[in-house]
Scaffold this active site. Structure first.
Site, short mmCIF file in Angstrom:
data_model
loop_
_atom_site.label_atom_id
_atom_site.label_comp_id
_atom_site.label_asym_id
_atom_site.label_seq_id
_atom_site.Cartn_x
_atom_site.Cartn_y
_atom_site.Cartn_z
N CYS A 1 0.83 -1.20 0.00
CA CYS A 1 0.00 0.00 0.00
C CYS A 1 0.87 1.25 0.00
O CYS A 1 1.86 1.33 0.72
CB CYS A 1 -0.95 0.09 1.19
N ARG B 1 4.22 -0.36 -4.63
CA ARG B 1 3.88 -0.83 -3.29
C ARG B 1 2.54 -1.57 -3.24
O ARG B 1 2.18 -2.13 -2.21
CB ARG B 1 3.81 0.37 -2.33
N TRP C 1 -2.62 -2.76 -1.72
CA TRP C 1 -2.28 -4.18 -1.79
C TRP C 1 -3.21 -4.85 -0.79
O TRP C 1 -3.06 -4.69 0.41
CB TRP C 1 -0.81 -4.38 -1.40
N GLU D 1 17.66 -18.12 -5.82
CA GLU D 1 17.31 -16.79 -6.31
C GLU D 1 16.78 -16.87 -7.74
O GLU D 1 15.81 -16.19 -8.10
CB GLU D 1 18.53 -15.86 -6.20
N LYS E 1 13.06 -15.63 -8.81
CA LYS E 1 12.83 -14.60 -9.84
C LYS E 1 11.83 -15.10 -10.86
O LYS E 1 10.93 -14.38 -11.26
CB LYS E 1 14.14 -14.24 -10.57
N GLU F 1 8.25 -15.31 -9.36
CA GLU F 1 7.67 -14.00 -9.08
C GLU F 1 7.10 -13.31 -10.30
O GLU F 1 6.01 -12.77 -10.27
CB GLU F 1 8.75 -13.06 -8.54
N LYS G 1 6.20 -4.33 -3.49
CA LYS G 1 7.64 -4.15 -3.34
C LYS G 1 8.10 -4.28 -1.89
O LYS G 1 9.04 -5.00 -1.59
CB LYS G 1 8.05 -2.79 -3.91
O1 M6R Z 1 13.01 -4.97 1.22
P1 M6R Z 1 13.49 -6.31 1.62
O2 M6R Z 1 14.83 -6.66 1.10
O3 M6R Z 1 13.40 -6.53 3.11
O4 M6R Z 1 12.45 -7.32 0.99
C1 M6R Z 1 12.51 -8.69 1.22
C2 M6R Z 1 11.62 -9.45 0.26
O5 M6R Z 1 10.29 -9.06 0.41
C3 M6R Z 1 12.05 -9.21 -1.20
O6 M6R Z 1 13.38 -9.55 -1.41
C4 M6R Z 1 11.16 -10.03 -2.14
O7 M6R Z 1 11.39 -11.39 -1.96
C5 M6R Z 1 11.41 -9.59 -3.58
N1 M6R Z 1 10.17 -9.48 -4.26
C6 M6R Z 1 12.28 -10.54 -4.31
O8 M6R Z 1 12.42 -10.23 -5.65
#
Ligand code: M6R
Length: 611
Positions: free
Chosen positions: A2, A27, A73, A484, A488, A491, A606
């Site tokens: 949000c 967000r 969100w 990772e 990716k 996601e 995000k």
């Molecule tokens: O802002 P942060 O690094 O704490 O966020 C952690 C995760 O929410 C973030 O890395 C999420 O997994 C991403 N969407 C990955 O691409």
């Protein structure tokens, strides 16, 4: 999770709000809405992206110099017009937007319903609105005071902004657990969940802390504590500029951020890494490095991609500094009553610096008297401010929901931390330190070489764009890269993918291999190369399609695998910085080819500011 914007001044609020919501859309993008005060209080809200709302406003303009906006969100109640924010008082006198979760909303709603209040949405936010009304009705308090009193009855997290028809010169905001920043202009003020909607108007900002409430008027603002004590707040200067939060000619922020990595890694090393002794100086940790070097255990807490970077850090710190490291999901850490001995140190990693689970881990460790150090990208973020000391990534704003340049900057900072600790603990010889430093300094140029070969990765993506499942395998520090790569792809392409340590394949995942299964191997020419090649043979023997990412010279792999992506050679521990680039590009291209919304993948946001 949000996005909130607010404006008070002499501009048309709708323009500032829509502009701000567009910048905050990463967000949350389930619905968007605005409330504008101009003689009356007008609310416009729509399911879907900010564009839908702005189209609606274009056809039916809302005028006024005071307003709030929200991009959602969804947590409570599906994304639709009615559940979209702002939510208004029953008599239409004020409107409120909210980021966070009112955890005790069920009991509050029951009480308010019994009192005769009615609800038209399924949101927890509407309960807060009715609660404020109830306080006002029963006490006759001013709106600001009623908000404060209502918030004292609320459990959970909130960042809220409120405007009222009764006072066209007042914007109210409050926070607990969900970030809010006030931008200070000349006779005008801008409110934002982060700096993105503010930066094009002003660089002067005030960060709200938990428990604070702010009343903003055109003539000035006052910040109050929960106990109604006025505070003197420091004014900070924003670091980022407008260009950094725009796409700069790229189709997507994700691609821009992938391509920026030679520069962002350079920035993560600038002024910190030297060719000569002491080789590394991380200024933010300078005063605490002795404590950290003497820790008998370092526990790293993070989520998602940052957790993967932490796993790479575990390999690097253990190998180079010989300090035992444990990596924890921040979301699990606080709920398992962690045993933290006096000599432990906790390190948290977060791009946004606002992730609720990571922040909870900070608080858990601090409540046990353990120092917590942070690695964050967002300057002034909550985690950056709450930790005892820390290091910024200096990677610049990351807007794409799929984290890319933050990962490589995090690994770069962790590599430097490992070297700094190693130096302090006299683990490596001067020659070895010099050699590691040399390798790290060469990484940006080597990443550029990988990026220059992006076209060949696009061709591979074209071949596998319809695959429904992927397996990612790697060993040692490239096991987290396999995780990772799989994250990716999941996601942004919505393709099922799993990452495993390559040797684990034979304990189960090998059953999945058939001619429809693409398997991405990270097969670096290092200590585990021969073993990984044996795993590749096992996949090939079962008709799997292998895409190998390697620095091995042309030879056996080229005859064995369907596709070989060559990357430059570096020292084993730093290979994740190079091997992750093809992972990012494969997922990006597959997502684009499948017509997915790369920068705003479904169901994601995000920064995850709710638990
Ligand atoms: O802002 P942060 O690094 O704490 O966020 C952690 C995760 O929410 C973030 O890395 C999420 O997994 C991403 N969407 C990955 O691409």
């Amino acid at each position: 999770m949000c996005g909130i914007v607010g404006y008070i001044g002499e501009r048309e609020a709708a323009d500032v709000l829509i502009n701000g919501l567009t910048r905050l859309e990463y967000r949350g993008y389930d619905s968007a809405g605005v409330a504008i005060v101009n003689g009356s209080l007008e609310v416009r809200k729509k399911k879907g992206k900010v564009k839908t709302l702005s189209n609606d406003l274009a056809g039916n303009v809302l005028r006024g110099k005071l307003g709030i906006g929200h991009t959602r969100w969804a947590t409570h109640g599906p994304p639709n017009d009615i559940n979209a924010h702002p939510h208004t008082a029953s008599d239409g006198s004020f409107a409120l937007v909210h980021n966070g979760i009112i955890e005790n909303y069920t009991s509050l709603k029951e009480r308010l319903t019994n009192q005769g209040y009615t609800f038209s949405t399924q949101t927890d936010t509407e309960v807060l609105v009715r609660l404020i009304e109830d306080v006002r009705n029963s006490t006759g308090l001013s709106l600001g005071k009623a908000i404060r009193q209502a918030l004292s009855q609320v459990q959970g997290t909130y960042g809220i902004a409120v405007v009222s028809n009764d006072d066209p010169d007042m914007l109210i905001a409050a926070r607990k657990g969900s970030p809010l920043i006030l931008g200070i202009g000349d006779g005008e003020y801008f409110l934002g969940s982060d700096a993105a909607p503010i930066i094009e108007y002003t660089r002067k900002v005030v960060y709200l802390n938990d428990g604070e409430l702010i009343i903003v008027r055109r003539s000035g603002f006052t910040v109050y504590t929960v106990d109604n004590i006025a505070l003197d707040k420091a004014i900070h200067e924003l670091e980022w500029d407008l260009e950094q939060i725009e796409k700069g000619g790229y189709d997507h922020f994700m691609l821009k951020e992938i391509m920026e990595q030679p520069a962002s890694i350079q920035n993560a090393m600038r002024g910190r890494l030297f060719k000569k002794a002491p080789y590394v100086v991380l200024g933010g940790l300078f005063d605490v490095i002795d404590k950290l070097k003497d820790a008998d255990r370092i526990i790293i807490c993070a989520c998602g991609t940052s957790w993967h970077a932490a796993l790479v850090g575990e390999y690097m710190i253990e190998a180079l500094a010989r300090i035992p490291v444990e990596v924890e999901y921040a979301s699990e850490f606080r709920y398992r009553n962690p045993i933290l001995r006096k000599n432990a140190a906790v390190l948290v990693i977060s791009q946004s610096g606002e992730t609720a689970d990571t922040l909870a881990a900070v608080k858990e460790a601090q409540s046990q008297g353990i120092p917590v150090y942070g690695i964050c990208n967002t300057v002034g973020s909550t985690i950056a401010r709450e930790t005892d000391a820390g290091v910024y990534l200096h990677a610049g704003p990351e807007i794409g929901v799929a984290s890319t340049k933050a990962f490589t900057a995090q690994v770069t900072v962790l590599a430097q931390l490992a070297l700094m600790l190693s130096n302090r603990r006299n683990v490596l010889t001067d020659k070895e330190l010099k050699n590691y430093t040399k390798h790290l300094l060469a990484i940006p140029g080597q990443i550029q070489q990988v990026l220059d070969g992006a076209e060949s990765i696009l061709k591979i993506a074209e071949i596998y764009r319809y695959a429904n499942n992927f397996l990612y395998l790697g060993r040692g520090p490239n096991f987290p890269v396999a995780l990772e790569g799989a994250l990716k792809l999941k996601e942004i392409s919505y393709v099922h993918a799993e990452g495993y340590p390559a040797a684990e394949m034979k304990h189960g995942p090998i059953a999945l291999i058939d001619r429809f299964m693409p398997v991405v191997f990270i097969a670096m020419n290092d200590s585990s190369y021969d073993k990984v090649v044996s795993n590749i043979e096992e996949v090939v023997a079962r008709d799997g399609n292998v895409i190998a990412v390697t620095d091995a010279p042309v030879g056996h792999l080229d005859t064995l695998c369907q596709h070989v992506i060559r990357i430059p050679t570096t020292t084993e521990l730093f290979t994740p910085l190079l091997s992750v680039i093809p992972m990012q590009l494969i997922s990006y291209y597959i997502a684009v080819l499948r017509g997915c919304h790369v920068d705003q993948p479904r169901n994601l946001a995000k920064s995850v500011t709710v638990e």
